[in-house]
Design a protein around this motif. Structure first.
Motif, mmCIF file in Angstrom:
data_model
loop_
_atom_site.group_PDB
_atom_site.id
_atom_site.type_symbol
_atom_site.label_atom_id
_atom_site.label_comp_id
_atom_site.label_asym_id
_atom_site.label_seq_id
_atom_site.Cartn_x
_atom_site.Cartn_y
_atom_site.Cartn_z
ATOM 1 N N GLU A 5 0.822 -1.200 0.000
ATOM 2 C CA GLU A 5 0.000 0.000 0.000
ATOM 3 C C GLU A 5 0.864 1.260 0.000
ATOM 4 O OE1 GLU A 5 -0.348 -2.543 1.902
ATOM 5 O OE2 GLU A 5 -2.441 -3.174 2.105
ATOM 6 N N ASP A 26 0.838 3.998 1.574
ATOM 7 C CA ASP A 26 0.515 4.816 2.734
ATOM 8 C C ASP A 26 1.773 4.970 3.578
ATOM 9 O OD1 ASP A 26 0.844 2.292 3.743
ATOM 10 O OD2 ASP A 26 -1.219 2.052 4.442
ATOM 11 N N GLU A 27 1.609 5.446 4.821
ATOM 12 C CA GLU A 27 2.779 5.661 5.669
ATOM 13 C C GLU A 27 3.556 4.368 5.889
ATOM 14 O OE1 GLU A 27 -0.104 6.968 6.087
ATOM 15 O OE2 GLU A 27 0.248 9.136 6.180
#
Length: 371
Positions: free
Chosen positions: A215, A217-218
């Motif tokens: 993913e 994301d962070e």
């Protein structure tokens, strides 16, 4: 291939950390519970005696805080005094909280009570901290006890029209909130566990791991940074192995990596290559090309190497003087020290004695011939 012993060690450590986390959450829940009881009593008191919105019997003001305070005392004794906190306790605490919320709702409007929000707070709180299974457990129990409260409230108020179909939808919505928040929290917790497991393996010396979080994301960017760090560590490991194997001309040593660690490692490589170049000149008996001025006398290796070179150059100069037949000078005191210097000085003195004796003998022979 992942080491089985390291995997078991990680699992054991993870279980211990999870237990400590649940203890901390239980103690944190104590504070939340006291705040909830205080706020609940204030709101119930205002709604009952000031604004007359509710008709809450006086004994509810004793039972409600009694349930929550008794649970808090049990938690504090289990963790702080007896040190016997059990992991299954976490399944009991949300139930008593939900029962307390249901008790309030029964006296504050039943299916229209504003305290229904307590269900969602409990579900989301448990989901964020303990994941999907705990979230579903709390949400299903909350939905069931909510329907029980609605049925009891209908029996207590037979003239009140309650849309049972709508209440069933409310219960389903409670479960849905638990499922969604649980899935979101579980996804984040799984990523955290992946990072923790990879970090544990690295701390055990396994640099062959990699972190795969797709993913964007962070956590995905964290995995990219983590893998970049591992690539740097693996480069350092390969270079350290090349240095340990005395392969200072290996191609792997030409690779650089970023940061202060990379700069320090590069400096070390340069120093070793510099020493290697000097050693090659000495091995070829080419002292003229030896440039050892950059060696730091404060360093253990470079300082000792510089001292060795200076002694070898002094020995070389002494041997050259002997080669020219110049025996008029004395051996310096710093050269006389050590096995080689002592032997060289002894040989030099013997050579001077032999040559002196030869000169004296020759003088005697020449004197005898003249007579």
């Amino acid at each position: 291939m992942k080491d089985q012993g390291a995997d078991m060690s990680y699992r054991s450590q993870f279980e211990n950390e999870l237990l400590e986390k649940e203890k901390a959450l239980a103690l944190f829940g104590v504070k939340d519970r006291y705040m909830f009881v205080a706020m609940g009593l204030v709101l119930l008191g205002l709604g009952t005696w000031v604004f007359h919105f509710f008709n809450v019997p006086w004994y509810i003001f004793i039972i409600l805080p009694g349930i929550e305070i008794a649970q808090n005392i049990f938690i504090q004794l289990s963790i702080g005094v007896f040190k016997k906190f059990k992991r299954w306790y976490k399944f009991i605490f949300p139930l008593t909280d939900a029962v307390g919320a249901t008790l309030i709702m029964n006296y504050t409007g039943g299916n229209s009570s504003p305290f229904v929000i307590v269900y969602f707070l409990g579900i989301i709180h448990n989901a964020m901290d303990l994941g999907f299974m705990m979230s579903m457990y709390v949400s299903i129990f909350s939905a069931v006890i909510y329907m029980v409260m609605v049925l009891v409230y209908m029996r207590q108020h037979p003239g009140l029209e309650i849309n049972l179909y709508l209440e069933i939808l409310k219960s389903i919505f409670i479960i849905y909130v638990g499922m969604v928040s649980g899935l979101l929290a579980e996804n984040a917790l799984k990523k955290v566990r992946k990072v923790r497991e990879a970090m544990f393996q690295v701390s055990e010396g396994d640099l062959g791991v990699s972190l795969h979080i797709e993913e964007k994301d962070e956590f995905g960017y964290l995995s990219e940074s983590f893998n970049e760090m591992l690539r740097g560590l693996n480069t350092a490991k390969e270079q350290a192995n090349a240095i340990a194997a005395d392969q200072l001309t290996s191609d792997v040593l030409s690779q650089d990596f970023k940061g202060d660690f990379g700069a320090a490692f590069s400096k070390m490589k340069d120093q070793l290559l510099y020493i290697s170049t000097i050693a090659e000149s000495i091995a070829r008996d080419d002292f003229k090309s030896v440039n050892y001025k950059k060696l730091d006398t404060k360093g253990t290796l470079s300082g000792s190497f510089k001292m060795m070179i200076e002694r070898l150059i002094s020995f070389s100069a002494l041997m050259k003087e002997q080669e020219r037949g110049n025996l008029t000078f004395g051996v310096a005191e710093h050269i006389k020290k050590g096995d080689l210097g002592s032997a060289l000085n002894s040989n030099f003195n013997k050579l001077k004695t032999i040559i002196g004796n030869m000169k004296e003998s020759s003088f005697r022979i020449s004197s005898s011939s003249a007579e």
